[in-house]
Write a protein that holds these residues in place. Structure first.
Motif, short mmCIF file in Angstrom:
data_model
loop_
_atom_site.label_atom_id
_atom_site.label_comp_id
_atom_site.label_asym_id
_atom_site.label_seq_id
_atom_site.Cartn_x
_atom_site.Cartn_y
_atom_site.Cartn_z
N ASP A 122 1.22 -1.00 -0.32
CA ASP A 122 0.16 -0.19 -0.61
C ASP A 122 1.03 1.80 0.15
O ASP A 122 0.37 2.53 0.45
CB ASP A 122 -0.88 0.35 1.24
CG ASP A 122 -2.39 -0.90 1.43
OD1 ASP A 122 -2.56 -1.48 2.71
OD2 ASP A 122 -2.47 -1.84 0.21
N ALA A 123 2.12 0.86 -0.52
CA ALA A 123 2.38 2.20 -0.66
C ALA A 123 3.60 2.61 -1.93
O ALA A 123 2.94 2.01 -3.43
CB ALA A 123 4.13 2.47 0.33
N LEU A 124 4.30 3.37 -2.24
CA LEU A 124 4.76 3.39 -3.37
C LEU A 124 5.43 2.97 -4.07
O LEU A 124 6.43 2.34 -3.69
CB LEU A 124 5.16 5.27 -3.79
CG LEU A 124 6.72 5.48 -3.23
CD1 LEU A 124 6.96 7.06 -3.48
CD2 LEU A 124 6.44 5.83 -1.90
N PRO A 125 5.13 2.51 -5.21
CA PRO A 125 6.09 1.49 -6.49
C PRO A 125 7.67 2.13 -6.92
O PRO A 125 8.55 1.12 -6.54
CB PRO A 125 5.04 0.60 -7.33
CG PRO A 125 4.63 2.14 -7.95
CD PRO A 125 4.36 2.72 -6.32
N ILE A 126 7.59 2.80 -7.69
CA ILE A 126 8.70 3.69 -8.47
C ILE A 126 8.14 5.69 -8.43
O ILE A 126 7.24 5.57 -8.21
CB ILE A 126 8.83 3.18 -9.48
CG1 ILE A 126 9.57 3.83 -9.97
CG2 ILE A 126 7.32 3.98 -10.13
CD1 ILE A 126 10.02 3.35 -11.47
N SER A 127 9.45 5.86 -8.06
CA SER A 127 9.77 7.70 -8.28
C SER A 127 11.21 7.32 -7.85
O SER A 127 12.19 6.96 -7.45
CB SER A 127 9.30 8.32 -7.18
OG SER A 127 9.51 7.47 -5.75
N PRO A 128 11.69 8.59 -8.61
CA PRO A 128 13.86 8.72 -8.79
C PRO A 128 14.24 8.87 -7.11
O PRO A 128 13.23 9.23 -5.77
CB PRO A 128 13.14 9.98 -9.23
CG PRO A 128 11.53 10.51 -8.78
CD PRO A 128 11.27 9.66 -9.03
N PRO A 129 14.85 9.08 -7.00
CA PRO A 129 15.29 9.30 -6.09
C PRO A 129 15.37 10.18 -4.93
O PRO A 129 14.56 10.48 -3.42
CB PRO A 129 16.56 8.83 -6.09
CG PRO A 129 16.93 8.46 -6.93
CD PRO A 129 15.83 9.35 -7.73
N ASP A 130 15.04 11.84 -5.45
CA ASP A 130 14.72 12.80 -4.57
C ASP A 130 13.28 13.26 -4.52
O ASP A 130 12.94 14.07 -4.18
CB ASP A 130 16.02 13.68 -5.14
CG ASP A 130 15.35 13.94 -6.42
OD1 ASP A 130 14.33 13.38 -7.36
OD2 ASP A 130 15.14 14.90 -7.57
N ASP A 131 12.19 12.20 -4.86
CA ASP A 131 11.28 12.68 -4.90
C ASP A 131 10.79 12.45 -3.49
O ASP A 131 11.01 11.80 -2.44
CB ASP A 131 10.30 11.13 -5.33
CG ASP A 131 8.65 11.47 -5.37
OD1 ASP A 131 8.04 11.46 -5.04
OD2 ASP A 131 8.53 11.14 -6.81
N PRO A 132 9.70 13.26 -3.49
CA PRO A 132 10.14 13.58 -1.99
C PRO A 132 8.72 13.10 -1.35
O PRO A 132 8.42 12.46 0.13
CB PRO A 132 8.67 15.26 -1.67
CG PRO A 132 8.82 15.11 -3.25
CD PRO A 132 9.39 14.68 -3.73
N ASP A 149 12.85 -3.86 -10.19
CA ASP A 149 13.01 -5.16 -9.35
C ASP A 149 12.47 -6.37 -9.18
O ASP A 149 13.34 -7.30 -8.65
CB ASP A 149 13.55 -4.53 -8.19
CG ASP A 149 14.66 -2.79 -8.73
OD1 ASP A 149 15.96 -3.05 -8.65
OD2 ASP A 149 13.72 -2.06 -8.26
N ALA A 150 11.56 -6.27 -9.76
CA ALA A 150 10.90 -7.56 -9.05
C ALA A 150 11.05 -8.61 -10.28
O ALA A 150 11.31 -8.61 -11.68
CB ALA A 150 9.12 -7.23 -9.52
#
Length: 234
Positions: free
Chosen positions: A1-11, A113-114
């Motif tokens: 239930d959290a986020l799957p992908i985002s850039p490393p600096d994503d807030p 990465d899955a």
């Protein structure tokens, strides 16, 4: 239930990586998402319609572990691969899943990465609204690529009319949270964050994304204020 992908600096990634945020996470969705427990139970039932008794299930956005706990406790022969980029949320998932962790592999990372699979079923709950449109389309295609033909996929996330009535739906989102015990000031802050930062689509557009990724028989099974959930098949 959290986020799957985002850039490393994503807030948002930074937010979910904070240990204090992770420690408080379990109660939040219960108060912001109407019928969350029922959504988890329905998800399990929909997957079980098509998945084998010993299904291997991909859970994208597994941080927190509530969805994993529900699925694992009701399907004692299923095994799971849960993927999430936030290490703090995965540590919380380990504690939440508890005695079922012997059937769960947790991977810190993104959809790429899955494992390649093939999986017998997949879920992505309260997650895809974090992704801008091109990345959402790519992520859903990558989920499809990891599923056996005909395997069920359940997705549920923020999805509501984005036209003239958008503000009214966002008011209802905040109002429900406040009525569920969230401090009204916090609920208003969450509304502002959702309005400014989340990539919410019209429900029809969400269905188009699933179909363009290769899924068929896309069917709405859950609708609650700003939230929608679908089942579809690879």
């Amino acid at each position: 239930d959290a986020l799957p992908i985002s850039p490393p600096d994503d807030p948002m990634l930074k937010h979910f990586s904070d240990p204090d945020t992770a420690a408080r996470y379990i109660e939040g969705p219960l108060r912001f998402v109407p019928g969350l427990g029922a959504l988890h139970r329905m998800t399990g039932l929909l997957l079980a319609e098509r998945a084998p008794a010993n299904a291997r299930v991909l859970v994208l956005g597994a941080g927190g572990g509530v969805e994993l706990r529900s699925l694992a406790s009701n399907q004692r022969q299923w095994t799971f691969v849960g993927v999430d980029p936030a290490a703090a949320m995965l540590r919380l998932a380990e504690r939440t899943v508890g005695p079922h962790m012997d059937r769960v592999e947790l991977i810190e990372g993104y959809i790429d990465d899955a494992p390649a699979g093939p999986f017998d079923a997949a879920t992505c709950l309260l997650t895809l609204h974090f992704l801008p449109e091109p990345e959402r389309e790519r992520t859903v295609r990558q989920i499809h690529a990891r599923l056996r033909p005909g395997a069920p996929f359940v997705a549920a996330h923020m999805s509501f009319p984005q036209g003239a009535g958008r503000d009214e739906w966002l008011d209802r989102y905040a109002g429900y949270a406040a009525a569920s015990g969230i401090d009204p000031k916090v609920a208003r802050g969450a509304r502002a964050a959702v309005a400014a930062n989340l990539n919410s689509f019209d429900p029809d557009r969400d269905e188009d994304v699933m179909r363009s990724a290769g899924f068929s028989d896309v069917s709405l099974f859950y609708a609650a204020f700003t939230w929608r959930g679908w089942v579809a098949y690879a």
